[in-house]
Motif scaffolding. Structure first.
Motif, short mmCIF file in Angstrom:
data_model
loop_
_atom_site.label_atom_id
_atom_site.label_comp_id
_atom_site.label_asym_id
_atom_site.label_seq_id
_atom_site.Cartn_x
_atom_site.Cartn_y
_atom_site.Cartn_z
N MET A 19 -7.32 -7.39 -40.78
CA MET A 19 -8.42 -8.27 -40.36
C MET A 19 -8.98 -7.85 -39.01
SD MET A 19 -7.47 -12.00 -41.80
CE MET A 19 -6.12 -12.13 -42.93
N TRP A 20 -8.10 -7.45 -38.13
CA TRP A 20 -8.57 -7.00 -36.81
C TRP A 20 -9.34 -5.68 -36.93
CZ3 TRP A 20 -7.22 -2.55 -34.05
CH2 TRP A 20 -7.80 -2.49 -32.78
N ALA A 21 -8.89 -4.79 -37.82
CA ALA A 21 -9.61 -3.51 -38.00
C ALA A 21 -11.02 -3.77 -38.53
CB ALA A 21 -8.83 -2.60 -38.96
N THR A 24 -13.05 -6.72 -34.89
CA THR A 24 -12.22 -6.60 -33.69
C THR A 24 -12.60 -7.67 -32.66
OG1 THR A 24 -13.74 -4.95 -32.83
CG2 THR A 24 -11.81 -4.12 -33.98
N ALA A 25 -12.49 -8.92 -33.06
CA ALA A 25 -12.83 -10.02 -32.13
C ALA A 25 -11.72 -10.15 -31.09
CB ALA A 25 -12.99 -11.31 -32.90
N PRO A 26 -12.10 -10.51 -29.85
CA PRO A 26 -11.09 -10.67 -28.80
C PRO A 26 -10.00 -11.67 -29.23
CG PRO A 26 -13.32 -10.91 -27.90
CD PRO A 26 -13.46 -10.82 -29.39
N GLY A 27 -8.77 -11.31 -28.93
CA GLY A 27 -7.65 -12.22 -29.20
C GLY A 27 -7.14 -12.19 -30.64
N LYS A 32 -3.49 -11.71 -35.49
CA LYS A 32 -3.77 -13.05 -34.95
C LYS A 32 -5.04 -13.70 -35.50
CE LYS A 32 -1.21 -12.60 -30.61
NZ LYS A 32 -1.32 -11.17 -30.24
N TRP A 33 -5.71 -13.03 -36.44
CA TRP A 33 -6.87 -13.68 -37.06
C TRP A 33 -6.40 -14.88 -37.87
CZ3 TRP A 33 -11.86 -14.51 -37.30
CH2 TRP A 33 -12.77 -13.56 -36.80
N ASP A 34 -7.09 -15.98 -37.76
CA ASP A 34 -6.87 -17.10 -38.66
C ASP A 34 -7.60 -16.74 -39.96
OD1 ASP A 34 -6.36 -19.94 -39.42
OD2 ASP A 34 -8.55 -19.97 -39.40
N GLU A 35 -6.86 -16.67 -41.06
CA GLU A 35 -7.45 -16.15 -42.31
C GLU A 35 -8.65 -16.98 -42.77
OE1 GLU A 35 -4.65 -14.90 -45.37
OE2 GLU A 35 -6.08 -15.71 -46.83
#
Ligand SMILES: C[S@@+](CC[C@H](N)C(=O)[O-])C[C@H]1O[C@@H](n2cnc3c(N)ncnc32)[C@H](O)[C@@H]1O
Length: 243
Positions: A19-21, A24-27, A32-35
């Protein structure tokens, strides 16, 4: 970056922190992405896309949609609200595997792993709409242009290709953008631009005409990026006297 290396990078990115790839939202790094929030961002994008097409009078003929570089299906799932059938295509096997697990639309959505620099897995004219966003920027221009030609081949006459593509680097040397990941560990996200003149030539050469183009405001100071809606021309009608 050669094509095999591009595939390995996205394979590793998809396995490590998908999800981050993708966003790439901060944090959000490190799982740590909320699905729910991640997929909601896709639904919001889908609502934006539908409104944008309507606002500009862009009518998509009936038929299926292709989401190129679908990742884990963030936007593909939203496209299922607009089309009877959607095919998501990605180069990264772990992304495709996860997309299948997160599919909420049964057989109306299919995910295909395609590790080729073309879309020869699909027949000419098999889609009414092709879509890609935040994908073509990660590959060399020769590949991006190849896929643009493929989108036009895959569209039925009158079909619409919607794509986002960065066309210029405003700060020389800004590329490669993005994450603080060493190229050596093969989780590298390169950033590339495809000159607008080449994009327009590929569209014209592939039998398309630009219906609407807009600059992406989010692209920021370093990049110039556009989103395009391109219509595949209807077969040329030949006046009687020229036959
Ligand atoms: C930044 S993510 C965007 C995913 C999705 N479009 C979204 O917005 O949620 C880029 C995706 O493009 C895929 N990709 C990169 N090169 C590709 C290629 N040549 N063919 C298909 N997918 C590709 C990556 O594996 C990754 O899933």
């Amino acid at each position: 970056m050669d094509f095999e290396r591009l595939r390995r990078n996205w394979e590793n990115l998809g396995r490590h922190d998908p999800m981050w790839a993708i966003l790439t939202a901060p944090g959000t790094e490190g799982g740590k992405w909320d699905e729910a929030a991640f997929f909601r961002s896709g639904d919001e994008y889908g609502e934006w896309l539908r409104a944008w097409l309507a606002q500009h009078g862009i009518v998509v003929p009936g038929g299926d949609a292709l989401d190129f570089g679908c990742g884990i299906g963030r936007i593909t799932q939203a496209l299922a609200a607009m089309f009877p059938r959607v095919v998501g295509v990605d180069i990264s096997a772990p992304m495709v595997e996860l997309a299948r697990k997160k599919n909420r639309h049964g057989e109306r959505v299919q995910y295909v792993c395609n590790t080729r620099p073309d879309l020869s897995a699909f027949a000419d004219g098999s889609f009414a709409f092709t879509h890609t966003a935040i994908v073509l920027q990660h590959m060399r221009a020769e590949y991006a242009l190849g896929y643009l030609r493929e989108f036009l081949r895959l569209l039925r006459p009158g079909g619409i290709a919607f794509f986002q593509i960065p066309t210029a680097e405003l700060v020389p040397g800004a590329a490669p953008m993005a994450p603080a990941i060493e190229p050596a560990d093969e989780r590298h996200m390169e950033m590339h631009v495809t000159p607008k003149a080449d994009v327009l030539a590929a569209i014209g050469g592939g039998g398309g005409e630009v219906v609407r183009e807009e600059e992406d405001r989010w692209a920021g100071l370093y990049w110039q990026s556009f989103h395009f809606a391109v219509r595949k021309r209807l077969a040329r009608t030949v006046p009687l006297g020229e036959r």
